[in-house]
Design a protein around this motif. Structure first.
Motif, PDB file in Angstrom:
ATOM      1  N   MET A   1       0.856  -1.197   0.000  1.00  0.00           N
ATOM      2  CA  MET A   1       0.000   0.000   0.000  1.00  0.00           C
ATOM      3  C   MET A   1       0.890   1.246   0.000  1.00  0.00           C
ATOM      4  O   MET A   1       1.767   1.373   0.856  1.00  0.00           O
ATOM      5  N   THR A   2       0.649   2.129  -0.928  1.00  0.00           N
ATOM      6  CA  THR A   2       1.449   3.361  -0.979  1.00  0.00           C
ATOM      7  C   THR A   2       0.837   4.407  -0.055  1.00  0.00           C
ATOM      8  O   THR A   2      -0.321   4.280   0.385  1.00  0.00           O
ATOM      9  N   GLY A   3       1.636   5.444   0.199  1.00  0.00           N
ATOM     10  CA  GLY A   3       1.140   6.527   1.051  1.00  0.00           C
ATOM     11  C   GLY A   3      -0.093   7.188   0.457  1.00  0.00           C
ATOM     12  O   GLY A   3      -1.027   7.565   1.158  1.00  0.00           O
ATOM     13  N   LEU A   6      -3.094   5.096   1.051  1.00  0.00           N
ATOM     14  CA  LEU A   6      -3.481   5.222   2.467  1.00  0.00           C
ATOM     15  C   LEU A   6      -4.266   6.516   2.695  1.00  0.00           C
ATOM     16  O   LEU A   6      -5.276   6.535   3.402  1.00  0.00           O
ATOM     17  N   ARG A   7      -3.801   7.606   2.075  1.00  0.00           N
ATOM     18  CA  ARG A   7      -4.502   8.879   2.249  1.00  0.00           C
ATOM     19  C   ARG A   7      -5.925   8.811   1.676  1.00  0.00           C
ATOM     20  O   ARG A   7      -6.872   9.310   2.267  1.00  0.00           O
ATOM     21  N   ILE A   9      -7.747   6.103   1.321  1.00  0.00           N
ATOM     22  CA  ILE A   9      -8.541   5.259   2.233  1.00  0.00           C
ATOM     23  C   ILE A   9      -8.980   6.074   3.449  1.00  0.00           C
ATOM     24  O   ILE A   9     -10.139   6.034   3.869  1.00  0.00           O
ATOM     25  N   TYR A  13     -12.762   6.842   4.357  1.00  0.00           N
ATOM     26  CA  TYR A  13     -13.211   6.240   5.620  1.00  0.00           C
ATOM     27  C   TYR A  13     -13.790   7.307   6.553  1.00  0.00           C
ATOM     28  O   TYR A  13     -14.891   7.152   7.091  1.00  0.00           O
ATOM     29  N   LEU A  16     -17.062   8.636   5.178  1.00  0.00           N
ATOM     30  CA  LEU A  16     -18.148   7.654   5.361  1.00  0.00           C
ATOM     31  C   LEU A  16     -18.601   7.607   6.818  1.00  0.00           C
ATOM     32  O   LEU A  16     -19.798   7.569   7.130  1.00  0.00           O
ATOM     33  N   LEU A  17     -17.609   7.636   7.706  1.00  0.00           N
ATOM     34  CA  LEU A  17     -17.923   7.588   9.139  1.00  0.00           C
ATOM     35  C   LEU A  17     -18.691   8.836   9.573  1.00  0.00           C
ATOM     36  O   LEU A  17     -19.668   8.755  10.331  1.00  0.00           O
TER      37      LEU A  17
ATOM     38  N   ILE B   9       7.299   7.702   3.422  1.00  0.00           N
ATOM     39  CA  ILE B   9       6.713   7.674   4.769  1.00  0.00           C
ATOM     40  C   ILE B   9       7.514   6.760   5.691  1.00  0.00           C
ATOM     41  O   ILE B   9       7.699   7.044   6.864  1.00  0.00           O
ATOM     42  N   PHE B  93     -15.074   1.759  13.315  1.00  0.00           N
ATOM     43  CA  PHE B  93     -16.334   2.236  12.725  1.00  0.00           C
ATOM     44  C   PHE B  93     -17.507   1.871  13.643  1.00  0.00           C
ATOM     45  O   PHE B  93     -18.362   2.706  13.967  1.00  0.00           O
ATOM     46  N   LEU B 137       2.745   0.007   4.510  1.00  0.00           N
ATOM     47  CA  LEU B 137       3.583   1.014   3.843  1.00  0.00           C
ATOM     48  C   LEU B 137       5.018   0.511   3.696  1.00  0.00           C
ATOM     49  O   LEU B 137       5.653   0.675   2.650  1.00  0.00           O
TER      50      LEU B 137
END
Lengths: 549, 148
Positions: A1-3, A6-7, A9, A13, A16-17, B9, B93, B137
């Protein structure tokens, strides 16, 4: 997973929350402060049962509804106005059961175009609030009993529980505040007269519910006027003690006679031999608590003129002393069958024994009683270096500070005074303030954020609080600290007075006359057990005795 | 005008150092999950037990693989990290929605519940969201470095 992923997501997230939370909150919340907006529910109650219900679209229409039925003997017409309502999700029984505020919310169900309402009164009558459920070894208290509520709604809608659960739509609703119960009691209403009346009424409840043999109706269900099968000697003795005190301070011969009969019941039917001394209880083992509280009652009766309780009091004092350990604590159990003490400790009993021994010394003049009481108090307020190793900690133990007060003139203990002041400071942390709490709950002590507060844990703390205030005044504690303590006490009493049955929600009661003066367990538990008026009345009586400043 | 090179990162830390760090972290996390849910929490409830057991076991397998410097250790770490990350986000969540539910039903009266639930979230997030995210990461960075 790249940075970057992640951002993305994180943004999706959080978005949505946030949206889900806003939607959920908007769907669930009720505005309790706003005026009536929903339909008006007109009900007629007789003998604790709802006999009629009509739903009127407006207040003007409701005025004309069920007027004939209101005229029937023993009938009470109740008008409830819905202020707001919100959806209840059908996502399982646990969620359904957690979707109301106990004592404040009602539930409605709509099925095939018809709607049935269960008001808070209906739910109280069903005893559907705050049921205890056992899940494995876990015991939980929920907001309402799903089975009872769904069954009642299904009956109203003439369908089955299963059908209603499948196809019904449910909402919770709140009503505009009632003027009758709980009463609107503010801080200014806690006057000496109000306090004295409350004491008289609490004592009157016990007298009304005393059997000819001196025993009491142990726990009365206000809704059905039925009795619990249980009985408990420490609580019988505590009720007797309160009656005797109230009789002495109010100079009431009827109360004194009732206290004498209750004491005679213990003396004649529940007094056993524990070694060289008398003890109170029944069965193979007795506890120190029943003897300590019986001793308090005997001393009070002796001081009121019933000198025949003097020998019994001295005998019980001998039993308590014989149970004391070298560290000041007590062995709380005595095996009657094997005639030896059992060195186990239970909540309350050491404090009760300390208080009782202090009281009896005024009658016996025996220095051993005073010394035993003093040592017990020292033990109770000693703080071990390791808190987790403490046998007693701040909870609902309320006798220690009463022992402090009784001993203060003869054996003052400043450490105990500091302990009691600190304990009251801890109690203030869990005392509700309105707002944010409901107005009726102002002054109560919390037992968790989603449950209704109980009356007796507060009442017993107030007994200790008033005793502490009395000593603090004598000891010259700072006026600011006295003021804070006094305010805590008055707010607590305001809460108790709101819920005392004077006369209470009479339309829900099978026989309101028998309940007058009683204190319920909580806003959602309308039972009255003998220790409820004992503790509430005892605390109020202490406050009434206190020099008003 | 020149553009600064984006700073990775997960910059810094040798491959063996990161293996050791994540190996130890996963071993501790797996132990806490297995002990906390399967031993301390009562009663048994499959909806809690199965995901918790899955996470705990995968965490332990990845910890063993990383600390023993096995080839399959990184694959196990990928699975453990994704599983923890997804379930962690789902748990957070649900906890947040539970807080909102209590706040919605009880209004300001539920403030204490809100504070306690908030504390639960604050304690959970570092272990069930942040650590798996860092692992993912690192894995990606390592894969990129190897391929270049």
């Amino acid at each position: 997973m790249t940075g970057r992923v992640l951002r993305v997501i994180a943004v999706v997230y959080i978005g949505l929350l946030a949206v889900s939370s806003l939607l959920l909150f908007g769907t669930l919340r009720l505005d309790r402060a706003r005026g009536a907006r929903g339909p008006v529910l007109v009900s007629v109650w007789r003998g604790g049962q709802r006999t009629e219900r009509r739903v009127a679209a407006s207040e003007a229409e409701a005025v004309r509804v069920l007027r004939d039925e209101e005229g029937l003997p023993g009938a009470t017409r109740v008008v409830d106005q819905i202020a707001d309502s919100a959806q209840i999700f059908r996502l399982g029984r646990l969620l359904f059961a957690s979707s109301v505020v106990p004592g404040q919310d009602g539930v409605s169900a709509t099925y095939q175009g018809r709607t049935a309402y269960l008001t808070p009164d209906d739910l109280l009558e069903l005893e559907a609030y705050e049921p205890e459920v056992q899940i494995g070894s876990l015991r939980l208290v929920l907001s309402m009993d799903t089975d009872k509520v769904l069954s009642a709604l299904a009956r109203e809608l003439h369908t089955s529980l299963a059908e209603l659960s499948r196809r019904g739509h449910f909402r919770r609703f709140c009503l505009t505040p009632s003027a009758s119960y709980p009463k609107r009691v503010a801080l200014n209403d806690v006057t000496r007269e109000a306090v004295k009346d409350a004491v008289k009424n609490a004592a009157r409840y016990l007298v009304t519910n005393q059997h000819r043999d001196g025993s009491f109706r142990y726990e009365v269900d206000a809704l059905t006027n039925t009795d619990s099968a249980d009985y408990n000697y420490p609580r019988h003795a505590g009720a007797t003690y309160f009656l005797a005190r109230a009789a002495n301070h109010l100079h009431d011969a009827r109360l004194f006679h009732a206290a004498e009969r209750a004491a005679a019941y213990m003396k004649d039917r529940a007094t056993l031999r524990c070694g060289a001394h008398a003890c109170v209880g029944e069965g193979k083992t007795v506890d120190v608590g029943a003897s300590a509280l019986a001793l308090l009652a005997y001393v009070e009766l002796y001081q009121g003129g019933a000198t025949d309780f003097g020998d019994s009091a001295r005998d019980l004092a001998g039993f308590l002393r014989s149970q004391q350990r070298s560290d000041g604590d007590f062995q709380h159990i005595y095996s009657v069958s094997e005639q030896h003490p059992v060195d186990v400790q239970l909540e309350y009993y050491t404090g009760e024994a300390a208080f009782a021994l202090s009281r009896v010394q005024r009658l016996s003049g025996d220095a051993r009683d005073l010394e035993a009481a003093r040592r017990a108090l020292t033990f109770l307020v000693r703080r071990p270096a390791w808190f987790l190793g403490a046998r007693y900690f701040w909870g609902a133990e309320h006798w220690t500070c009463q022992a402090l007060e009784d001993l203060w003139q003869r054996a003052p203990d400043p450490v105990a005074l500091r302990f009691c002041l600190d304990w009251q400071a801890a109690n203030r942390v869990i005392q509700y303030s309105a707002p944010p709490a409901a107005v009726a709950y102002d002054g109560a002590v919390s037992r968790g954020p989603i449950f209704s507060p109980r009356l007796t844990p507060l009442a017993s703390r107030l007994e200790a609080a008033v005793a502490t205030l009395s000593v603090a005044r004598q000891a010259g504690v700072e006026p600011a600290e006295l003021q804070v303590l006094d305010n805590e006490i008055q707010r607590g009493f305001a809460f108790l007075l709101r819920y005392q049955y004077t006369p209470g929600p009479t339309h829900l009661m099978a026989d309101p006359r028998l309940l007058f003066g009683g204190f319920p367990g909580s806003p959602t538990d309308l039972h009255v057990r003998i220790d409820y008026p004992q503790h509430a009345g005892g605390a109020l009586l202490r406050y009434w005795e206190l020099d008003p400043r | 005008m020149t553009h600064a090179t984006p700073r990775p990162i997960m910059a810094g830390g040798s491959d063996s150092g990161m293996r050791l760090t994540f190996g130890v972290l996963n071993a501790i996390a797996g132990l806490i999950v297995l002990l906390g849910v399967l031993v301390l929490a009562q009663p048994r409830y499959w909806a809690l037990d199965l995901p918790a057991a899955a996470i705990g076991i995968v965490q332990w397998v990845s910890a063993v693989g990383l600390l023993a410097k096995r080839r399959w250790g990184l694959r196990a770490l990928t699975i453990a990290a994704w599983l923890s990350f997804v379930l962690g986000l789902a748990v957070v969540f649900l906890v947040v929605l539970t807080m909102v539910f209590l706040r919605g039903v009880h209004g300001s009266y539920g403030m204490a519940a809100l504070v306690v639930s908030g504390l639960v979230v604050a304690l959970l997030v570092p272990y069930i969201v942040v650590v798996p995210a860092l692992e993912l990461l690192w894995l990606k960075r390592r894969q990129s470095e190897r391929s270049s």
